[in-house]
Design a protein around this motif. Structure first.
Motif, PDB file in Angstrom:
ATOM      1  N   GLY A 161      16.524  32.277  29.127  1.00 21.64           N
ATOM      2  CA  GLY A 161      15.775  33.405  29.682  1.00 21.64           C
ATOM      3  C   GLY A 161      14.979  33.024  30.918  1.00 21.64           C
ATOM      4  O   GLY A 161      15.052  31.906  31.418  1.00 21.64           O
ATOM      5  N   TRP A 162      14.236  33.987  31.410  1.00 20.65           N
ATOM      6  CA  TRP A 162      13.404  33.796  32.600  1.00 20.65           C
ATOM      7  C   TRP A 162      12.177  32.968  32.271  1.00 20.65           C
ATOM      8  O   TRP A 162      11.608  33.093  31.191  1.00 20.65           O
ATOM      9  N   ILE A 163      11.790  32.119  33.224  1.00 22.56           N
ATOM     10  CA  ILE A 163      10.518  31.401  33.118  1.00 22.56           C
ATOM     11  C   ILE A 163       9.787  31.542  34.447  1.00 22.56           C
ATOM     12  O   ILE A 163      10.348  32.001  35.445  1.00 22.56           O
ATOM     13  N   GLN A 164       8.540  31.125  34.447  1.00 21.74           N
ATOM     14  CA  GLN A 164       7.786  30.975  35.680  1.00 21.74           C
ATOM     15  C   GLN A 164       7.440  29.500  35.828  1.00 21.74           C
ATOM     16  O   GLN A 164       7.338  28.770  34.838  1.00 21.74           O
ATOM     17  N   ALA A 165       7.283  29.083  37.067  1.00 19.47           N
ATOM     18  CA  ALA A 165       6.851  27.721  37.369  1.00 19.47           C
ATOM     19  C   ALA A 165       5.794  27.808  38.462  1.00 19.47           C
ATOM     20  O   ALA A 165       5.728  28.790  39.202  1.00 19.47           O
ATOM     21  N   ASN A 166       4.989  26.779  38.540  1.00 18.97           N
ATOM     22  CA  ASN A 166       3.873  26.747  39.481  1.00 18.97           C
ATOM     23  C   ASN A 166       4.302  26.190  40.831  1.00 18.97           C
ATOM     24  O   ASN A 166       4.781  25.057  40.900  1.00 18.97           O
ATOM     25  N   VAL A 167       4.129  26.979  41.879  1.00 16.05           N
ATOM     26  CA  VAL A 167       4.373  26.477  43.228  1.00 16.05           C
ATOM     27  C   VAL A 167       3.173  25.580  43.561  1.00 16.05           C
ATOM     28  O   VAL A 167       2.058  26.059  43.739  1.00 16.05           O
ATOM     29  N   CYS A 168       3.421  24.266  43.621  1.00 15.69           N
ATOM     30  CA  CYS A 168       2.317  23.321  43.749  1.00 15.69           C
ATOM     31  C   CYS A 168       2.442  22.404  44.968  1.00 15.69           C
ATOM     32  O   CYS A 168       1.553  21.599  45.220  1.00 15.69           O
ATOM     33  N   ALA A 169       3.527  22.539  45.724  1.00 14.86           N
ATOM     34  CA  ALA A 169       3.708  21.753  46.953  1.00 14.86           C
ATOM     35  C   ALA A 169       4.720  22.478  47.833  1.00 14.86           C
ATOM     36  O   ALA A 169       5.482  23.323  47.355  1.00 14.86           O
ATOM     37  N   ARG A 170       4.718  22.124  49.115  1.00 15.80           N
ATOM     38  CA  ARG A 170       5.674  22.670  50.089  1.00 15.80           C
ATOM     39  C   ARG A 170       6.215  21.532  50.934  1.00 15.80           C
ATOM     40  O   ARG A 170       5.460  20.669  51.375  1.00 15.80           O
ATOM     41  N   ILE A 171       7.523  21.530  51.162  1.00 11.11           N
ATOM     42  CA  ILE A 171       8.117  20.576  52.096  1.00 11.11           C
ATOM     43  C   ILE A 171       7.552  20.882  53.480  1.00 11.11           C
ATOM     44  O   ILE A 171       7.492  22.052  53.885  1.00 11.11           O
ATOM     45  N   LEU A 172       7.128  19.854  54.187  1.00 10.35           N
ATOM     46  CA  LEU A 172       6.604  20.062  55.536  1.00 10.35           C
ATOM     47  C   LEU A 172       7.683  20.685  56.410  1.00 10.35           C
ATOM     48  O   LEU A 172       8.861  20.316  56.329  1.00 10.35           O
TER      49      LEU A 172
END
Length: 159
Positions: free
Chosen positions: A121-132
């Motif tokens: 099923g669907w989950i959520q995850a935490n956006v915790c970093a971004r590629i420069l």
């Protein structure tokens, strides 16, 4: 601003990522702890989620002595953007089919159309970093190489 690096030598991946300490402090701290330990894990190209390199980490695979915190939802999404680094946390016993114990997964999304749909099923995850931004184009090419090559070892380092 804290920067980590995701490294996979066979593909040439060496992507610097800015931790999103304000938006996802506990998730960012978890990644920083892994990077300080130069932790490496088996990684695979995801099947269900689109353009993602997945780093599944049952708690038993974390470095010795590392805390295994319950990570709350923070800056969570089911639709990561290109360049997002996400951390999913699933508590022990919460999801049928996972290994015993708590379960963590780092997702490196390198293209558009990402979605966190799993076989269960669907989950959520935490956006915790971004590629420069300046590392994104090369990271995209390197992730496509990982997709073609198969399983690999991805490490986190302090940049």
């Amino acid at each position: 601003m804290r920067i980590i690096k995701l490294v996979e030598p066979q593909s040439g991946l060496s992507a610097r990522c800015r931790l999103l300490d304000d938006a996802a402090p506990q998730s960012a701290a978890f990644l920083w702890d892994l990077a300080e330990r130069k932790a490496g894990f088996e990684a695979i190209h995801a099947i269900w989620t689109g353009p993602e390199i997945s780093v599944p980490m049952p708690a038993s695979t974390l470095p010795s002595g590392m805390a295994q915190p319950a990570i709350p939802a923070e800056n969570a999404t089911s639709y990561p953007d290109c360049g997002d680094i996400v951390l999913a946390y699933l508590a022990a016993g919460s999801t049928k089919g996972l290994p015993p114990g708590d379960f963590y997964d780092i997702g490196l999304f390198y293209g558009s159309g990402g979605r966190l749909m799993m076989p269960f099923g669907w989950i959520q995850a935490n956006v915790c970093a971004r590629i420069l931004d300046e590392d994104l184009a090369k990271a995209q090419a390197d992730c496509r190489t990982i997709r073609r090559n198969g399983a690999c070892t991805l490490s986190l380092e302090v940049a």
